[in-house]
Scaffold this motif. Structure first.
Motif, PDB file in Angstrom:
ATOM      1  N   GLY A 181       0.936  -1.117   0.218  1.00 15.51           N
ATOM      2  CA  GLY A 181      -0.067  -0.113   0.008  1.00 15.51           C
ATOM      3  C   GLY A 181       0.645   1.373   0.081  1.00 15.51           C
ATOM      4  O   GLY A 181       0.749   2.169  -0.598  1.00 15.51           O
TER       5      GLY A 181
ATOM      6  N   ALA B  44       0.711   4.039  -3.158  1.00 15.02           N
ATOM      7  CA  ALA B  44       0.624   5.268  -2.755  1.00 15.02           C
ATOM      8  C   ALA B  44       1.929   6.272  -3.298  1.00 15.02           C
ATOM      9  O   ALA B  44       1.719   7.390  -3.892  1.00 15.02           O
TER      10      ALA B  44
ATOM     11  N   GLU C  36      -1.761   7.239 -11.318  1.00 18.96           N
ATOM     12  CA  GLU C  36      -2.833   7.372 -10.266  1.00 18.96           C
ATOM     13  C   GLU C  36      -4.156   7.406 -11.158  1.00 18.96           C
ATOM     14  O   GLU C  36      -5.165   6.930 -10.404  1.00 18.96           O
TER      15      GLU C  36
ATOM     16  N   TYR D 219      -6.100   4.310  -9.387  1.00 16.69           N
ATOM     17  CA  TYR D 219      -7.294   4.551  -8.455  1.00 16.69           C
ATOM     18  C   TYR D 219      -8.396   4.120  -8.652  1.00 16.69           C
ATOM     19  O   TYR D 219      -9.193   3.640  -7.811  1.00 16.69           O
TER      20      TYR D 219
ATOM     21  N   VAL E 211      -3.702   2.652   1.614  1.00 15.57           N
ATOM     22  CA  VAL E 211      -3.198   3.636   0.306  1.00 15.57           C
ATOM     23  C   VAL E 211      -3.823   4.879   0.371  1.00 15.57           C
ATOM     24  O   VAL E 211      -3.347   5.912   0.075  1.00 15.57           O
ATOM     25  N   ILE E 212      -5.226   4.936   0.791  1.00 14.30           N
ATOM     26  CA  ILE E 212      -5.593   6.157   0.796  1.00 14.30           C
ATOM     27  C   ILE E 212      -5.199   7.119   1.910  1.00 14.30           C
ATOM     28  O   ILE E 212      -4.955   8.510   1.697  1.00 14.30           O
TER      29      ILE E 212
ATOM     30  N   MET F 102      -1.889   7.209   3.056  1.00 15.63           N
ATOM     31  CA  MET F 102      -0.681   7.489   2.413  1.00 15.63           C
ATOM     32  C   MET F 102      -0.858   8.447   1.346  1.00 15.63           C
ATOM     33  O   MET F 102       0.125   9.198   1.384  1.00 15.63           O
ATOM     34  N   VAL F 103      -1.492   8.364   0.331  1.00 19.22           N
ATOM     35  CA  VAL F 103      -1.849   9.440  -0.643  1.00 19.22           C
ATOM     36  C   VAL F 103      -2.311  10.773   0.074  1.00 19.22           C
ATOM     37  O   VAL F 103      -1.684  11.745  -0.396  1.00 19.22           O
ATOM     38  N   THR F 104      -3.007  10.696   0.822  1.00 19.54           N
ATOM     39  CA  THR F 104      -3.712  11.741   1.618  1.00 19.54           C
ATOM     40  C   THR F 104      -2.362  12.453   2.316  1.00 19.54           C
ATOM     41  O   THR F 104      -2.179  13.677   2.033  1.00 19.54           O
TER      42      THR F 104
ATOM     43  N   SER G 255       3.613  12.806   6.031  1.00 18.10           N
ATOM     44  CA  SER G 255       2.596  11.919   5.784  1.00 18.10           C
ATOM     45  C   SER G 255       2.285  10.866   6.711  1.00 18.10           C
ATOM     46  O   SER G 255       1.273  10.241   6.904  1.00 18.10           O
TER      47      SER G 255
END
Length: 287
Positions: free
Chosen positions: A102, A106, A116, A120, A162-163, A165-167, A199
């Motif tokens: 994940g 990300a 992405e 995504y 994933v979400i 970490m991306v954020t 992050s």
């Protein structure tokens, strides 16, 4: 800003107060203040459970008494421990794989717009598909061993990692990125020194969700096809109307989730002492 203000200690700056580090007694008081409410709620739930069983408002084969459940927990400790270890192993391995994959996904998504936009929607589609509906396919493909349980745990725990970490990677102040670029930092140095540390608070929020979901994933896999694990214990107890064993399995499964959540919380506390939510002392504005 004047040089005198820059060099001044926090307590000497107008509108700023310095909080002293709490002592042992104060820390114990804070811990008790945070914990007494959930403990009280658990005691109320336990009392209601005991009262319902004692008053025989529900048949014992539907809701066993706390005493009967405790007898199972103490009398079949070896049996429960054997299956608890299997579920814990599946959960931890699935969680660790979900974290590694994940976080890597990300990072790639943040640094590549093409990846992405491609990945995504697929991740979103995979998340909305009920895992219990596709779990039988994994059993058919991978057999009744440990692999299907780990795979389901990975799939359930993967999305929150994933979400989050991306954020977190996208939440970095653009001015900090511009400053690092101005000072000659390359992409790797910017990632290690700025993006990744910034992050971590978001990542740990996702990890605390993911680790509890990993327990659910492992048990779901055991429901579909297994001959060991707490899911197997619960399924067998349900088929035999052995509700004390069923309740004991549920309690142990819940305990695994709570312990893993607390371990992630402790790791966050030690790895992110600088984060605002973890500060026991510091500067407070008086405005």
């Amino acid at each position: 800003m004047s040089q005198s203000v820059i060099n001044a200690t926090p307590e000497k700056v107008a509108g700023v107060a310095q909080r002293n580090k709490p002592g042992t007694g104060e820390r114990i008081t804070r811990a008790l203040d945070r914990s007494w409410r959930p403990v009280a709620l658990l005691l109320v739930c336990f009392g209601a459970w005991w009262a319902i069983a004692a008053a025989e408002l529900v048949e014992p084969y539907l809701v066993p008494s706390p005493g009967a459940t405790l007898d199972v927990l103490t009398g079949k400790t070896d049996y429960l421990w054997q299956h608890t270890w299997v579920t814990t192993y599946e959960t931890l391995l699935g969680f660790l794989i979900a974290v590694v994959v994940g976080v890597a996904a990300a990072v790639i998504m943040v640094y590549s717009t093409t990846v992405e936009k491609t990945l995504y929607p697929i991740l979103l589609f995979a998340q909305v598909v009920p895992k219990i509906a596709i779990a039988p396919l994994f059993v058919v493909w991978l057999g009744f061993g440990i692999a299907p349980k780990i795979l389901i745990a990975v799939l359930i725990a993967f999305f929150p990692v994933v979400i989050s970490m991306v954020t977190g990677l996208k939440a970095v102040d653009p001015e900090m990125l511009q400053l690092s670029s101005t000072m000659g930092a390359n992409s790797w140095q910017t990632f290690v020194k700025i993006r990744f540390p910034a992050s971590l608070p978001h990542l740990f929020s996702g990890l605390k969700v993911a680790v509890t979901l990993a327990v659910t994933g492992a048990v779901v896999g055991e429901f579909v096809g297994a001959n060991e694990g707490l899911g197997y214990v619960i399924l067998q107890a349900n088929g035999n109307l052995d509700t004390p064993m069923l309740f004991a399995g549920l309690l142990v499964m819940s305990l695994i989730g709570v312990i893993l959540f607390v371990l992630v919380e402790i790791a966050e506390k030690f790895l992110l002492p600088w984060h605002a939510s973890r500060r026991d002392s510091g500067v407070t504005t008086a405005y």
